[in-house]
Scaffold this motif. Structure first.
Motif, PDB file in Angstrom:
ATOM      1  N   ILE A  49     101.867 -45.047  17.566  1.00  0.00           N
ATOM      2  CA  ILE A  49     101.844 -43.692  16.994  1.00  0.00           C
ATOM      3  C   ILE A  49     100.398 -43.250  16.857  1.00  0.00           C
ATOM      4  CG2 ILE A  49     102.370 -42.284  14.973  1.00  0.00           C
ATOM      5  CD1 ILE A  49     104.816 -44.089  14.549  1.00  0.00           C
ATOM      6  N   TYR A  50     100.062 -42.144  17.500  1.00  0.00           N
ATOM      7  CA  TYR A  50      98.682 -41.678  17.471  1.00  0.00           C
ATOM      8  C   TYR A  50      98.492 -40.377  16.704  1.00  0.00           C
ATOM      9  CZ  TYR A  50      99.970 -38.590  21.361  1.00  0.00           C
ATOM     10  OH  TYR A  50     100.566 -37.651  22.157  1.00  0.00           O
ATOM     11  N   GLU A  51      99.579 -39.702  16.331  1.00  0.00           N
ATOM     12  CA  GLU A  51      99.403 -38.422  15.644  1.00  0.00           C
ATOM     13  C   GLU A  51     100.691 -38.009  14.949  1.00  0.00           C
ATOM     14  OE1 GLU A  51      97.458 -34.304  17.059  1.00  0.00           O
ATOM     15  OE2 GLU A  51      99.240 -34.862  18.200  1.00  0.00           O
ATOM     16  N   ILE A  52     100.528 -37.331  13.830  1.00  0.00           N
ATOM     17  CA  ILE A  52     101.664 -36.685  13.175  1.00  0.00           C
ATOM     18  C   ILE A  52     101.320 -35.224  13.002  1.00  0.00           C
ATOM     19  CG2 ILE A  52     103.085 -36.524  11.117  1.00  0.00           C
ATOM     20  CD1 ILE A  52     102.757 -39.462  10.700  1.00  0.00           C
ATOM     21  N   ILE A  62     106.315 -36.967  14.977  1.00  0.00           N
ATOM     22  CA  ILE A  62     105.423 -38.060  15.351  1.00  0.00           C
ATOM     23  C   ILE A  62     105.183 -37.988  16.845  1.00  0.00           C
ATOM     24  CG2 ILE A  62     105.346 -40.567  15.661  1.00  0.00           C
ATOM     25  CD1 ILE A  62     106.840 -40.821  13.051  1.00  0.00           C
ATOM     26  N   TYR A  64     103.815 -40.308  19.980  1.00  0.00           N
ATOM     27  CA  TYR A  64     103.563 -41.707  20.293  1.00  0.00           C
ATOM     28  C   TYR A  64     103.442 -41.891  21.803  1.00  0.00           C
ATOM     29  CZ  TYR A  64     108.636 -41.840  21.206  1.00  0.00           C
ATOM     30  OH  TYR A  64     109.892 -41.594  21.682  1.00  0.00           O
ATOM     31  N   ASP A  84     101.477 -40.490   6.405  1.00  0.00           N
ATOM     32  CA  ASP A  84     100.249 -40.987   7.037  1.00  0.00           C
ATOM     33  C   ASP A  84     100.331 -42.435   7.480  1.00  0.00           C
ATOM     34  OD1 ASP A  84      98.503 -38.853   7.218  1.00  0.00           O
ATOM     35  OD2 ASP A  84      97.810 -39.076   5.157  1.00  0.00           O
ATOM     36  N   VAL A  87     100.683 -43.478  11.303  1.00  0.00           N
ATOM     37  CA  VAL A  87      99.613 -43.310  12.291  1.00  0.00           C
ATOM     38  C   VAL A  87      98.831 -44.618  12.462  1.00  0.00           C
ATOM     39  CG1 VAL A  87      97.514 -42.043  12.896  1.00  0.00           C
ATOM     40  CG2 VAL A  87      99.400 -40.862  11.783  1.00  0.00           C
TER      41      VAL A  87
END
Length: 128
Positions: A49-52, A62, A64, A84, A87
């Protein structure tokens, strides 16, 4: 307006309406079909997971990525609320054999092992 013009207008209008109806029905049915197929024929890999995204007026999701068959693929998943702690962590991803771009990240299954080698085409069962 000529009779032929009226017929053409009716035909065009009918084609547009039928097309919209088909699109509105087809997309949810295709997703349901793929989810069912994913449940029975899916393979597992590891996703990161790189970003929300937390948009003001819509559901957070999310973002990913995961590797399968030598390719880096991306996916998104709506979540109920922004968290958070997702991430930067790894979770198992179930992807559809034959259509690796269709996937579902398993947020209830974090990857606990620090080093884990994923087979080129993923695992048939979740590793323990």
């Amino acid at each position: 307006m000529k009779y032929n013009d009226k017929i053409l207008n009716v035909v065009y209008t009918t084609i547009i309406i039928v097309s919209i109806i088909v699109i509105l029905i087809y997309k949810p049915l295709l997703r349901k079909y793929k989810l069912n197929k994913l449940e029975h024929e899916g393979v597992y890999t590891i996703g990161y997971i790189y970003e929300i995204s937390d948009p003001i007026r819509s559901t957070p999701f999310i973002s990913y990525y995961y590797y399968i068959n030598g390719a880096k693929l991306k996916g998104i998943k709506p979540i109920e609320k922004y968290r958070d702690e997702f991430v930067g962590h790894k979770y198992y991803v179930k992807t559809l054999r034959g259509d690796f771009s269709f996937s579902e990240i398993l947020l209830y299954k974090p990857v606990k092992k620090k080093y884990l080698t994923v087979p080129l085409y993923g695992w048939e069962e979740l590793p323990e």
